[in-house]
Motif scaffolding. Structure first.
Motif, PDB file in Angstrom:
ATOM      1  N   MET A  31       0.728  -1.189  -0.024  1.00  0.00           N
ATOM      2  CA  MET A  31      -0.127  -0.108   0.146  1.00  0.00           C
ATOM      3  C   MET A  31       0.786   1.028   0.144  1.00  0.00           C
ATOM      4  O   MET A  31       1.941   1.274   0.800  1.00  0.00           O
ATOM      5  N   PRO A  32       0.422   2.364  -0.974  1.00  0.00           N
ATOM      6  CA  PRO A  32       1.334   3.377  -0.834  1.00  0.00           C
ATOM      7  C   PRO A  32       1.071   4.115   0.592  1.00  0.00           C
ATOM      8  O   PRO A  32      -0.012   4.036   1.204  1.00  0.00           O
ATOM      9  N   LYS A  33       2.036   4.952   0.988  1.00  0.00           N
ATOM     10  CA  LYS A  33       1.999   5.436   2.345  1.00  0.00           C
ATOM     11  C   LYS A  33       1.226   6.757   2.065  1.00  0.00           C
ATOM     12  O   LYS A  33       1.019   7.436   0.937  1.00  0.00           O
ATOM     13  N   LEU A  34       0.398   7.228   3.122  1.00  0.00           N
ATOM     14  CA  LEU A  34      -0.555   8.255   2.997  1.00  0.00           C
ATOM     15  C   LEU A  34      -0.085   9.634   3.878  1.00  0.00           C
ATOM     16  O   LEU A  34      -0.438  10.549   3.637  1.00  0.00           O
ATOM     17  N   GLU A  35       1.230   9.246   4.481  1.00  0.00           N
ATOM     18  CA  GLU A  35       1.447  10.508   5.340  1.00  0.00           C
ATOM     19  C   GLU A  35       3.163  10.328   5.131  1.00  0.00           C
ATOM     20  O   GLU A  35       3.638   9.489   5.173  1.00  0.00           O
ATOM     21  N   ILE A  36       3.670  11.601   5.481  1.00  0.00           N
ATOM     22  CA  ILE A  36       5.057  11.713   5.352  1.00  0.00           C
ATOM     23  C   ILE A  36       5.490  12.666   6.622  1.00  0.00           C
ATOM     24  O   ILE A  36       4.627  13.684   7.016  1.00  0.00           O
ATOM     25  N   ASN A  37       6.291  12.139   7.397  1.00  0.00           N
ATOM     26  CA  ASN A  37       6.823  13.059   8.802  1.00  0.00           C
ATOM     27  C   ASN A  37       8.073  13.399   8.563  1.00  0.00           C
ATOM     28  O   ASN A  37       9.302  12.801   8.335  1.00  0.00           O
ATOM     29  N   VAL A  38       7.999  14.705   8.768  1.00  0.00           N
ATOM     30  CA  VAL A  38       9.373  15.434   8.238  1.00  0.00           C
ATOM     31  C   VAL A  38       9.721  16.330   9.507  1.00  0.00           C
ATOM     32  O   VAL A  38      10.518  17.339   9.704  1.00  0.00           O
ATOM     33  N   LEU A  39       9.341  15.831  10.931  1.00  0.00           N
ATOM     34  CA  LEU A  39       9.743  16.633  12.136  1.00  0.00           C
ATOM     35  C   LEU A  39      11.362  16.433  12.276  1.00  0.00           C
ATOM     36  O   LEU A  39      11.729  15.624  11.891  1.00  0.00           O
ATOM     37  N   GLY A  40      11.756  17.475  12.689  1.00  0.00           N
ATOM     38  CA  GLY A  40      13.347  17.520  12.884  1.00  0.00           C
ATOM     39  C   GLY A  40      13.963  17.688  11.781  1.00  0.00           C
ATOM     40  O   GLY A  40      15.271  17.702  11.620  1.00  0.00           O
ATOM     41  N   LYS A  41      13.623  17.974  10.462  1.00  0.00           N
ATOM     42  CA  LYS A  41      14.244  17.885   9.125  1.00  0.00           C
ATOM     43  C   LYS A  41      14.580  19.727   9.051  1.00  0.00           C
ATOM     44  O   LYS A  41      13.744  20.400   9.773  1.00  0.00           O
ATOM     45  N   THR A  42      15.585  19.915   8.141  1.00  0.00           N
ATOM     46  CA  THR A  42      15.833  21.291   8.041  1.00  0.00           C
ATOM     47  C   THR A  42      14.511  21.785   6.924  1.00  0.00           C
ATOM     48  O   THR A  42      14.056  20.829   6.002  1.00  0.00           O
ATOM     49  N   SER A  43      14.030  22.909   6.532  1.00  0.00           N
ATOM     50  CA  SER A  43      13.255  23.472   5.651  1.00  0.00           C
ATOM     51  C   SER A  43      13.441  22.869   4.230  1.00  0.00           C
ATOM     52  O   SER A  43      12.535  22.243   3.794  1.00  0.00           O
ATOM     53  N   LEU A  44      14.951  22.852   3.873  1.00  0.00           N
ATOM     54  CA  LEU A  44      15.161  22.370   2.501  1.00  0.00           C
ATOM     55  C   LEU A  44      14.977  20.982   2.495  1.00  0.00           C
ATOM     56  O   LEU A  44      14.462  20.457   1.370  1.00  0.00           O
ATOM     57  N   GLU A  45      15.409  20.158   3.461  1.00  0.00           N
ATOM     58  CA  GLU A  45      15.176  18.782   3.562  1.00  0.00           C
ATOM     59  C   GLU A  45      13.659  18.336   3.495  1.00  0.00           C
ATOM     60  O   GLU A  45      13.406  17.452   2.618  1.00  0.00           O
ATOM     61  N   ALA A  46      13.027  19.029   4.313  1.00  0.00           N
ATOM     62  CA  ALA A  46      11.451  18.678   4.265  1.00  0.00           C
ATOM     63  C   ALA A  46      10.666  18.995   2.861  1.00  0.00           C
ATOM     64  O   ALA A  46       9.993  18.213   2.493  1.00  0.00           O
ATOM     65  N   VAL A  47      10.952  19.997   2.362  1.00  0.00           N
ATOM     66  CA  VAL A  47      10.354  20.422   1.134  1.00  0.00           C
ATOM     67  C   VAL A  47      10.942  19.641   0.251  1.00  0.00           C
ATOM     68  O   VAL A  47      10.029  19.250  -0.686  1.00  0.00           O
ATOM     69  N   SER A  48      12.050  19.027   0.047  1.00  0.00           N
ATOM     70  CA  SER A  48      12.493  18.052  -0.903  1.00  0.00           C
ATOM     71  C   SER A  48      11.925  16.801  -0.478  1.00  0.00           C
ATOM     72  O   SER A  48      11.324  16.146  -1.727  1.00  0.00           O
ATOM     73  N   GLU A  49      11.721  16.252   0.505  1.00  0.00           N
ATOM     74  CA  GLU A  49      11.026  15.129   0.790  1.00  0.00           C
ATOM     75  C   GLU A  49       9.425  15.112   0.392  1.00  0.00           C
ATOM     76  O   GLU A  49       9.072  14.271  -0.029  1.00  0.00           O
ATOM     77  N   VAL A  50       9.050  16.295   0.808  1.00  0.00           N
ATOM     78  CA  VAL A  50       7.497  16.319   0.650  1.00  0.00           C
ATOM     79  C   VAL A  50       7.179  16.389  -1.014  1.00  0.00           C
ATOM     80  O   VAL A  50       6.568  15.716  -1.320  1.00  0.00           O
TER      81      VAL A  50
END
Length: 83
Positions: A3-22
């Motif tokens: 099943m594809p994941k329905l959520e992503i957790n970017v707690l503790g990431k930098t803004s750049l990492e978080a945006v890239s992962e999202v």
């Protein structure tokens, strides 16, 4: 198939990492035909929240987004509707 994941957790990431992962998460979700995903970024100082929501405004695959409701994580979560 998994099943594809329905959520992503970017707690503790930098803004750049978080945006890239999202960004790549939205791409994957779109490939799987998902209509709604959740981004867990926490509240904190609001840095991730702001960076992610600014990014979402520019992503052509995003129809709309809103803060989580009561029980969904409220302002620590952004619920994204994909096109």
């Amino acid at each position: 198939t998994s099943m594809p994941k329905l959520e992503i957790n970017v707690l503790g990431k930098t803004s750049l990492e978080a945006v890239s992962e999202v960004e790549s998460f939205i791409y994957q979700a779109n490939m799987h035909g998902l209509e709604e995903i959740k981004v867990i970024h926490g509240v904190g100082e609001g840095i991730l929240l702001k960076a992610i929501r600014e990014y979402l405004k520019t992503n052509k695959k995003v129809a709309e987004f809103r803060r989580g409701k009561y029980g969904e994580g409220e302002n620590g979560v952004t619920v994204v509707t994909l096109k």
